[in-house]
Design a protein around this motif. Structure first.
Motif, PDB file in Angstrom:
ATOM      1  N   ALA A 347      87.578  55.027  30.186  1.00  0.00           N
ATOM      2  CA  ALA A 347      86.252  55.627  30.017  1.00  0.00           C
ATOM      3  C   ALA A 347      85.138  54.785  30.627  1.00  0.00           C
ATOM      4  O   ALA A 347      84.115  55.326  31.067  1.00  0.00           O
ATOM      5  CB  ALA A 347      85.974  55.868  28.536  1.00  0.00           C
ATOM      6  N   ARG A 348      85.307  53.474  30.683  1.00  0.00           N
ATOM      7  CA  ARG A 348      84.237  52.628  31.209  1.00  0.00           C
ATOM      8  C   ARG A 348      83.918  52.991  32.666  1.00  0.00           C
ATOM      9  O   ARG A 348      82.766  52.938  33.088  1.00  0.00           O
ATOM     10  CB  ARG A 348      84.634  51.152  31.114  1.00  0.00           C
ATOM     11  CG  ARG A 348      83.531  50.191  31.558  1.00  0.00           C
ATOM     12  CD  ARG A 348      83.888  48.763  31.169  1.00  0.00           C
ATOM     13  NE  ARG A 348      85.041  48.297  31.917  1.00  0.00           N
ATOM     14  CZ  ARG A 348      84.968  47.683  33.117  1.00  0.00           C
ATOM     15  NH1 ARG A 348      83.787  47.500  33.672  1.00  0.00           N
ATOM     16  NH2 ARG A 348      86.056  47.267  33.721  1.00  0.00           N
ATOM     17  N   CYS A 349      84.932  53.362  33.430  1.00  0.00           N
ATOM     18  CA  CYS A 349      84.715  53.725  34.830  1.00  0.00           C
ATOM     19  C   CYS A 349      84.619  55.237  35.026  1.00  0.00           C
ATOM     20  O   CYS A 349      83.718  55.734  35.700  1.00  0.00           O
ATOM     21  CB  CYS A 349      85.829  53.163  35.702  1.00  0.00           C
ATOM     22  SG  CYS A 349      85.870  51.350  35.791  1.00  0.00           S
ATOM     23  N   HIS A 350      85.560  55.971  34.451  1.00  0.00           N
ATOM     24  CA  HIS A 350      85.593  57.422  34.652  1.00  0.00           C
ATOM     25  C   HIS A 350      84.657  58.176  33.713  1.00  0.00           C
ATOM     26  O   HIS A 350      84.508  59.394  33.857  1.00  0.00           O
ATOM     27  CB  HIS A 350      87.028  57.940  34.493  1.00  0.00           C
ATOM     28  CG  HIS A 350      87.948  57.511  35.599  1.00  0.00           C
ATOM     29  ND1 HIS A 350      87.964  58.124  36.827  1.00  0.00           N
ATOM     30  CD2 HIS A 350      88.877  56.514  35.653  1.00  0.00           C
ATOM     31  CE1 HIS A 350      88.873  57.545  37.604  1.00  0.00           C
ATOM     32  NE2 HIS A 350      89.444  56.562  36.916  1.00  0.00           N
ATOM     33  N   GLN A 351      84.042  57.451  32.779  1.00  0.00           N
ATOM     34  CA  GLN A 351      83.052  57.992  31.847  1.00  0.00           C
ATOM     35  C   GLN A 351      83.703  58.843  30.746  1.00  0.00           C
ATOM     36  O   GLN A 351      84.776  59.409  30.928  1.00  0.00           O
ATOM     37  CB  GLN A 351      81.996  58.817  32.589  1.00  0.00           C
ATOM     38  CG  GLN A 351      81.329  58.074  33.738  1.00  0.00           C
ATOM     39  CD  GLN A 351      80.558  56.828  33.288  1.00  0.00           C
ATOM     40  OE1 GLN A 351      79.692  56.905  32.434  1.00  0.00           O
ATOM     41  NE2 GLN A 351      80.877  55.685  33.886  1.00  0.00           N
ATOM     42  N   VAL A 352      83.021  58.884  29.632  1.00  0.00           N
ATOM     43  CA  VAL A 352      83.510  59.648  28.487  1.00  0.00           C
ATOM     44  C   VAL A 352      83.615  61.136  28.827  1.00  0.00           C
ATOM     45  O   VAL A 352      84.502  61.838  28.333  1.00  0.00           O
ATOM     46  CB  VAL A 352      82.584  59.423  27.270  1.00  0.00           C
ATOM     47  CG1 VAL A 352      82.976  60.344  26.122  1.00  0.00           C
ATOM     48  CG2 VAL A 352      82.638  57.973  26.817  1.00  0.00           C
ATOM     49  N   ASP A 353      82.706  61.610  29.687  1.00  0.00           N
ATOM     50  CA  ASP A 353      82.732  63.030  30.042  1.00  0.00           C
ATOM     51  C   ASP A 353      83.643  63.338  31.233  1.00  0.00           C
ATOM     52  O   ASP A 353      83.704  64.469  31.700  1.00  0.00           O
ATOM     53  CB  ASP A 353      81.326  63.535  30.337  1.00  0.00           C
ATOM     54  CG  ASP A 353      80.654  62.801  31.508  1.00  0.00           C
ATOM     55  OD1 ASP A 353      81.314  61.956  32.148  1.00  0.00           O
ATOM     56  OD2 ASP A 353      79.464  63.074  31.766  1.00  0.00           O
ATOM     57  N   GLY A 354      84.370  62.332  31.741  1.00  0.00           N
ATOM     58  CA  GLY A 354      85.309  62.546  32.837  1.00  0.00           C
ATOM     59  C   GLY A 354      84.668  62.815  34.181  1.00  0.00           C
ATOM     60  O   GLY A 354      85.361  63.212  35.128  1.00  0.00           O
ATOM     61  N   GLN A 355      83.365  62.566  34.321  1.00  0.00           N
ATOM     62  CA  GLN A 355      82.655  62.884  35.567  1.00  0.00           C
ATOM     63  C   GLN A 355      82.693  61.750  36.577  1.00  0.00           C
ATOM     64  O   GLN A 355      82.232  61.920  37.711  1.00  0.00           O
ATOM     65  CB  GLN A 355      81.204  63.254  35.254  1.00  0.00           C
ATOM     66  CG  GLN A 355      81.054  64.543  34.474  1.00  0.00           C
ATOM     67  CD  GLN A 355      81.587  65.744  35.230  1.00  0.00           C
ATOM     68  OE1 GLN A 355      81.422  65.861  36.441  1.00  0.00           O
ATOM     69  NE2 GLN A 355      82.253  66.649  34.517  1.00  0.00           N
ATOM     70  N   GLY A 356      83.222  60.592  36.209  1.00  0.00           N
ATOM     71  CA  GLY A 356      83.296  59.483  37.140  1.00  0.00           C
ATOM     72  C   GLY A 356      81.928  58.959  37.534  1.00  0.00           C
ATOM     73  O   GLY A 356      80.931  59.175  36.844  1.00  0.00           O
ATOM     74  N   GLN A 357      81.870  58.258  38.672  1.00  0.00           N
ATOM     75  CA  GLN A 357      80.616  57.714  39.189  1.00  0.00           C
ATOM     76  C   GLN A 357      80.547  58.024  40.672  1.00  0.00           C
ATOM     77  O   GLN A 357      81.423  57.604  41.442  1.00  0.00           O
ATOM     78  CB  GLN A 357      80.553  56.208  38.974  1.00  0.00           C
ATOM     79  CG  GLN A 357      80.656  55.773  37.524  1.00  0.00           C
ATOM     80  CD  GLN A 357      80.718  54.263  37.382  1.00  0.00           C
ATOM     81  OE1 GLN A 357      79.917  53.539  37.950  1.00  0.00           O
ATOM     82  NE2 GLN A 357      81.691  53.781  36.621  1.00  0.00           N
ATOM     83  N   THR A 358      79.529  58.742  41.084  1.00  0.00           N
ATOM     84  CA  THR A 358      79.409  59.179  42.467  1.00  0.00           C
ATOM     85  C   THR A 358      79.485  57.990  43.423  1.00  0.00           C
ATOM     86  O   THR A 358      78.757  57.007  43.270  1.00  0.00           O
ATOM     87  CB  THR A 358      78.073  59.913  42.691  1.00  0.00           C
ATOM     88  OG1 THR A 358      78.011  61.030  41.795  1.00  0.00           O
ATOM     89  CG2 THR A 358      77.965  60.408  44.118  1.00  0.00           C
TER      90      THR A 358
END
Length: 444
Positions: A347-358
């Protein structure tokens, strides 16, 4: 070229029997290029053709297999993995002893398009000559001109390929070509636009996209070489990577991608939240990023014209699904297996919402790769990690670490299954056995 997929052993004799029953097969099919034309011919030494050939070599990603281990351009000797042993790529430099310096244009065409070497021996289909058969005579001539006049000779002998019997019988490839290959040049579709036809030519021919993205039969034959086959570009496993579906399937394919997404992905390795991985990352680095805007847009037009085939997976981008996933992440393993592992490691990289980081981390929510029927690539990325491509215009490359030393087989299966069912993703869970089988194949 791309690395060959895992392949079950098949009997050669039935294949030969099919070909013989059909009446055999001819040798060279090159009836268009001038006989005896060599590197000294004004036609093949024309500077404009050499420049054009350099572009074509990038479009065909020749360096992916034919660069030497010490990075000598097109010096050969790199192993292309197969389940029967390594198949070594040839030296494509104009060295007259170890390379192709003695090849005439016609002999080069026979090798490139029909899998026949100058000495008469047959090439293995790890070389995608069935796709290159679609190339025009002009493009074959330009590529030959570049290899003869735009590449430095390298006096390097590529290792001989030694496969076990019966696969060491190269003459059998003659019948393989007749029974399973393709020998037809690209024929434009008069019902389509010039842009569509250009895209089709690049995808089907020089780009040889089907070599990875089309499933293969028991004889390592691509199950289609154009959109006329319902299996063409519907995904395939190559060297323990799954190359995704490129048809219009809105789940595991490109149905939710725009043309601009496809162009951006091929130019930078980033598009629609996805990031190039595995063998596709160097393909972007060494090949597609150098294509003209016109050619990239033509490829996108062609791919977006393909109707959905082998549809699998579903993505419902709705508030209810997101709330359910958020609740699972809050309560961890109690409500959904794998949620706690995702929260701790992903989650730290891919985010809790699963949207990742552009530009940095791939989105998992709605990802066609995550939704693919075959979860091989998702499992492998979790096991050993992946690197994003380095391009001239894209984001800085990033590395995702592998978790083979930190997560057990069961934990990997749980977190991959969670990702395939979170945020509105709907794809089948992954079993411990699937993960263990893949781990054993990639020696992790």
């Amino acid at each position: 070229m791309n690395r060959p997929r895992s392949l079950k052993r098949v009997a050669v004799l039935p294949i030969l029997a099919i070909a013989l029953a059909a009446g055999g097969c001819s040798g060279s099919a090159d009836d268009h290029l001038p006989a005896g034309t060599n590197a000294q011919s004004p036609m093949t030494s024309d500077p404009n053709r050499v420049v054009r050939g350099e572009y074509l070599a990038k479009a065909g990603d020749c360096s992916a297999c034919h660069d030497a281990a010490d990075h000598t351009p097109l010096g050969g000797g790199m192993p292309v993995n197969s389940p029967f042993g390594p198949i070594y790529a040839s030296n494509l430099t104009p060295d007259p002893t170890f390379g192709i310096g003695r090849y005439t244009l016609g002999e080069f065409s026979d090798a490139l398009r029909y899998g026949k070497r100058r000495d008469g021996k047959r090439l293995y289909p790890a070389m995608p000559y069935a796709s290159f058969a679609k190339m025009t005579d002009d493009d074959v001539t330009a590529l030959y001109a570049y290899l003869m006049h735009g590449v430095m000779p390298a006096a390097k002998r590529a290792p001989e390929t030694h496969l076990p019997f019966p696969f060491n019988q190269r003459w059998g490839m003659l019948f393989w070509t007749f029974a399973f290959g393709n020998r037809d040049q690209f024929s434009p579709d008069p019902k389509q636009s010039a842009q569509w036809n250009r895209g089709a030519y690049l995808v089907q021919g020089l780009g040889h996209c089907g070599a990875c993205h089309t499933p293969r039969g028991p004889a390592y034959n691509e199950l289609g070489y154009s959109e006329e086959s319902p299996l063409y570009l519907t995904g395939g496993v190559i060297d323990h990577w799954f190359a995704p579906n490129l048809t219009g399937d809105p789940g595991s394919g490109l149905g939710r991608w725009s043309r601009e997404d496809i162009v951006r992905f091929l130019r930078t390795g980033h598009g629609a939240g996805a990031i190039a991985f595995g063998a596709m990352a160097p393909a972007v680095e060494d090949s597609t990023q150098y294509l003209t805007d016109s050619d990239l847009n033509a490829i996108a037009v062609y791919l977006k014209s393909l109707p959905p085939q082998r549809a699998y997976g579903d993505y419902n981008d709705n508030a209810h699904a997101k709330v359910q996933t958020a609740r699972s992440l809050e309560t961890g393993e109690k409500e959904r297996h794998g949620a706690g592992i995702y929260l701790s490691f992903c989650a730290r990289c891919h985010q809790v919402d699963g949207q990742g980081q552009t530009g940095k981390v791939a989105a998992l929510a709605g990802s066609p790769l995550v939704l693919a029927e075959d979860p091989t690539s998702v499992m492998r990325i979790v096991i050993e990690g992946s690197n994003s491509p380095a391009t001239e215009t894209g984001p800085a490359p990033q590395k995702m670490p592998g978790f083979h030393d930190q997560l057990t087989t069961s934990q990997i299966a749980e977190v991959v299954s969670f990702v395939r069912s979170a945020w509105g993703n709907h794809a089948a869970p992954v079993s411990d056995r699937q993960v263990e089988r893949l781990r054993s194949k990639i020696h992790k």
